[in-house]
Structures are given as structure tokens and as C-alpha cells.
Motif scaffolding. Structure first.
Motif, PDB file in Angstrom:
ATOM      1  N   ALA A 141       2.596   1.684  -3.402  1.00 52.21           N
ATOM      2  CA  ALA A 141       1.603   2.057  -4.412  1.00 52.21           C
ATOM      3  C   ALA A 141       1.255   3.541  -4.305  1.00 52.21           C
ATOM      4  N   ILE A 142       1.067   4.031  -3.096  1.00 48.03           N
ATOM      5  CA  ILE A 142       0.747   5.450  -2.893  1.00 48.03           C
ATOM      6  C   ILE A 142       1.875   6.339  -3.413  1.00 48.03           C
TER       7      ILE A 142
ATOM      8  N   VAL B  40      -4.101   3.289  -7.761  1.00 42.28           N
ATOM      9  CA  VAL B  40      -4.211   2.987  -6.336  1.00 42.28           C
ATOM     10  C   VAL B  40      -5.661   2.681  -5.972  1.00 42.28           C
TER      11      VAL B  40
ATOM     12  N   LYS C 113       0.829  -1.203   0.000  1.00 42.62           N
ATOM     13  CA  LYS C 113       0.000   0.000   0.000  1.00 42.62           C
ATOM     14  C   LYS C 113       0.867   1.257   0.000  1.00 42.62           C
TER      15      LYS C 113
END
Length: 423
Positions: free
Chosen positions: A364-365, A373, A361
Motif C-alpha cells: 500500500a505504501i 493509505v 502495508k
């Protein structure tokens, strides 16, 4: 609380990094099989002869040069992760100079075009000491119409970059075949730009006492080193160790891949990315090997945190001076603490899979557009997850998270929120 599911169903898409090519239903045409037999014959029974290293390379690779690329595509599994990781870090730059030391037939250039447009490079030099491989590279350059690619038949220990310095230098399964490897590394490092990258992939064995993610049992060390030594390939730990005295390691994975026509055996390989030292006091520490407690499921339990963090924020008054210790779970609360201004967040969980989920996560951000995302973690599905992982996510993950997700990308095909113990 459920045990946790980590399963695939009939018809599941193959994962990105499946490296097992041994399958009778994949038999190639008779011509391809003949080429494979030719390569294997020279690998196992070929005699290396000659008065110098160039002559010995020619005696080994010359007879198999035309069949080199097809066979190595199912053997040299580290090339794509290496090129993808380098391209991910060079994506915003232009007028690059790339030197592929021991570049053989130039196949790496063709692969790189899938990750970074070749027009981003002002010049690309494919340097190799083997005449037959260089001739194959020249044919490829002509057939592809590459105007900025130059094939140099020469020694990696002596080659000088015409531009004075290189943005990227790669050793792709080549440093293990260079006896004076100290000279090759010294020559490469001396010509690397201050903001340049050196990327390497090769077969390997660990030292007797090595970092946790590299460590091997003594029997594996003995078997693989002895096996490759037959072909005058030295896969000992010395080369990578010497590199790390010269450059700062910024990314590494250690893995294994199948060998064409050789069932069960999987050869160990690594991918390593380094750069000139920025601050020797802030070097990346080696990654620890972590395991889940006994009887734990092989995946995460929670894909998201169920607790509402808003009431906590109203009374905790989080600010930039706070270092907050929190349970990882689905990772949502850890990220929410950062959004609310925490200076530093330490996230802890006894299940390594939960940490891998939070790491994915976080990366990805940082690396993806909002739409990607949202598809991954809002809708729980992404139609191009394999490509995203290979080019944008995997190159920034720890080895633990990389290994976890490389075999579970199908989660984003079936739906992330249907996976795990609470899915």
C-alpha cells in the motif's frame, strides 16, 4: 490474550473474489438458462470433428459462439486478475501494443477497459483461429466503436505483430487448447518488447513434484486432467514449465473457481505474469507454503505494534550498514526501522497472518496515494477497498497474502482495528 476473531456479521458486504456462483436465488431468465444449457451440452456432449485444428475448434465453439461470453463470465475466473495485474504494471505507459492470443470474442478487451483506458494502446490485436468467435469479436468491436482494435482470424503460432514487437501478449484460457504450444510460446516470446509483459491464465494441474503453491493431490491431478481432456484441453504442467524456461516469472497466483450449474466442484486455475530475463541470477524464487501452528486463530492477533520504538532508536543508532532481525507483529516496528535508515530488515513471525498484514502495508505504501493509505491504516476503513485491492494491491502481493486478504476485505468495511485477537 484472545483467541482471535475472524468472523463476518449479518449484512457483511460480499468479498471481491467470491467465486461461488451456484445459488438457486440467482437463476437467470429463461433465455439465459437456455443459453447455459446450450453451452453445457456442447461442453459435455459435443463432438469435435474436422481435418485440422481450426475445423475442430469451429465444430466445438461455432454452435455456442453467441452464448460464449455470458457463460464464461461465470467460469473463467482468472481473466480479471490477469488483466488487472498486467494493467497495474503498464499504467504509466502509452502507445502500447497488445496481442491477445486466442482472444475469442474480444471480451478481454472490454474487461481491460475497466483497468486501463483503451486509448493507452496504439493497437490491440485479437487473434483466434475459430471463425465463429472472430465474427462475434468483430460485432463487438463495431458496437463498441473501438478504432484501435483489430480482429485477426489466424494461428497464434504464426501471427506476426505489424509493429514488430508487442508491449503485452496474453494467453487467456487458450494455450491449453493449442497442441503445438511450444511454437505458440516461441512465437510470442520472439515478438515481446524488451520491457514487455506476457500474461497467461488457464486451468491447470500440478506435476507430481511441483512448487509448493501449485502442488495437488494425485486424485485431483487425475480427475481434472481427465475431465478437460474430454474437450481436447490439455491442462498439464508442461505449458507453464516451458514458459518459465523462456521468461522471468514476476507474479503468480494459483486458485480455484466454481462452474455454472455444477455444485461443489471448483476448477483449479492460475494466473502468471512474466517478462524477458533481466538477470537470470536474480530470478524470483518459488513461494513456500506456510501454515500457522496448531490451534492458532485463522487471522492476526495484532493490527499494530504496541511497543514504542523511539527509545530503541535512541540507543541502537540504526544506520544503512545494519541488517535488523525483528518480530513482525503489526508490522509497525519493521517499517519504523526502515524509516530510521536500516539497510535491510528481516521480519519474522510464527503467524502467517501477521506477515500478510505487513505485506499489505508495504505494498500500500509503495502503490497508493497518501490519502488511501491513511484511510486503510489510519482510519482503518476504506469505502473502495475492493477496487483498490483488485487494481492496485492484489497484483503485487504474494499468493499467501493475496489469498488471505481476498476473503477479508470486509475488515476495511467494519474497521481494521476491530479485527484480530486484540481488536
Amino acid at each position: 490474550m484472545g483467541k482471535g476473531g475472524d468472523y463476518t456479521s449479518v449484512g457483511t458486504q460480499p468479498t471481491l473474489l467470491r467465486r461461488n456462483s451456484w445459488s438457486f436465488d440467482r437463476l437467470k431468465s429463461l433465455g439465459d438458462v437456455k443459453d447455459d444449457i446450450l453451452v453445457l451440452r456442447h461442453l459435455w456432449f459435443g463432438k469435435k470433428s474436422g481435418d485440422d485444428h481450426a475445423a475442430r475448434l469451429e465444430s466445438f465453439y461455432g454452435p455456442q459462439a453467441a452464448a460464449y461470453d455470458k457463460f464464461r463470465a461465470r467460469f473463467l475466473w482468472g481473466r480479471r486478475p490477469m488483466l488487472a495485474a498486467a494493467a497495474a504494471r503498464l499504467r504509466e505507459r502509452r502507445d502500447l501494443v497488445w496481442v491477445d492470443m486466442g482472444g475469442g470474442t474480444g471480451e478481454n478487451v472490454d474487461m481491460m477497459s475497466e483497468y486501463l483506458p483503451l486509448k493507452c494502446f496504439k493497437a490491440i490485436y485479437v487473434v483466434d483461429l475459430c471463425h465463429s468467435l472472430c465474427e462475434q469479436a468483430k460485432l463487438k468491436v463495431k458496437a463498441k466503436g473501438w478504432k484501435n482494435v483489430h480482429v485477426v482470424e489466424g494461428d497464434a503460432c504464426q501471427f506476426q505483430v505489424p509493429q514488430g514487437e508487442a508491449s503485452l501478449i496474453t494467453f487467456s484460457y487458450s494455450l491449453s487448447m493449442i497442441p503445438p504450444f511450444h511454437d505458440a510460446v516461441d512465437n510470442a516470446v520472439s515478438q515481446l518488447a524488451p520491457d514487455g509483459l506476457l500474461a497467461m491464465t488457464d486451468f491447470y494441474v500440478s506435476g507430481k513434484y511441483d512448487t509448493p503453491m501449485r502442488q495437488m493431490h494425485w486424485a485431483r491431478r487425475f480427475f481434472w486432467r481427465a475431465t478437460f481432456d474430454i474437450d481436447n484441453i490439455d491442462i498439464g504442467p508442461e505449458r507453464r514449465a516451458y514458459l518459465e524456461t523462456k521468461l522471468e516469472r514476476i507474479w503468480e497466483i494459483n486458485s480455484e473457481g466454481s462452474i455454472p450449474w455444477v455444485p461443489y466442484l471448483r476448477a483449479p486455475y492460475f494466473v502468471w505474469i512474466g517478462r524477458p530475463w533481466s538477470d537470470a541470477n536474480k530470478q524470483l524464487h518459488h513461494e513456500q507454503k506456510v501454515e500457522a501452528p496448531a490451534m492458532f486463530p485463522p487471522t492476526f492477533l495484532y493490527t499494530q505494534s504496541w511497543e514504542d520504538p523511539e527509545p530503541d532508536m535512541k540507543v541502537m543508532h540504526i544506520n544503512s550498514n545494519d541488517t535488523v532481525l525483528t518480530l513482525t507483529s503489526g508490522g509497525c516496528n519493521a517499517l519504523n526501522l526502515l524509516l530510521n535508515g536500516a539497510g535491510h530488515v528481516v521480519s519474522v513471525d510464527c503467524n502467517p497472518a501477521q506477515s500478510s498484514l505487513l505485506e499489505l502495508k508495504s505494498v500500500a505504501i509503495q502503490q497508493l496515494e497518501f490519502e488511501d493509505v491513511w484511510q486503510m491504516f489510519g482510519e482503518g476503513k476504506h469505502p473502495h477497498i475492493q477496487r483498490l485491492f483488485e487494481t492496485r494491491l492484489g497484483p503485487y502481493l504474494s499468493q499467501k497474502a493475496y489469498n488471505f486478504w481476498s476473503t477479508r476485505l470486509w475488515y476495511f468495511k467494519q474497521g481494521l482495528y476491530y479485527q484480530g485477537g486484540m481488536g
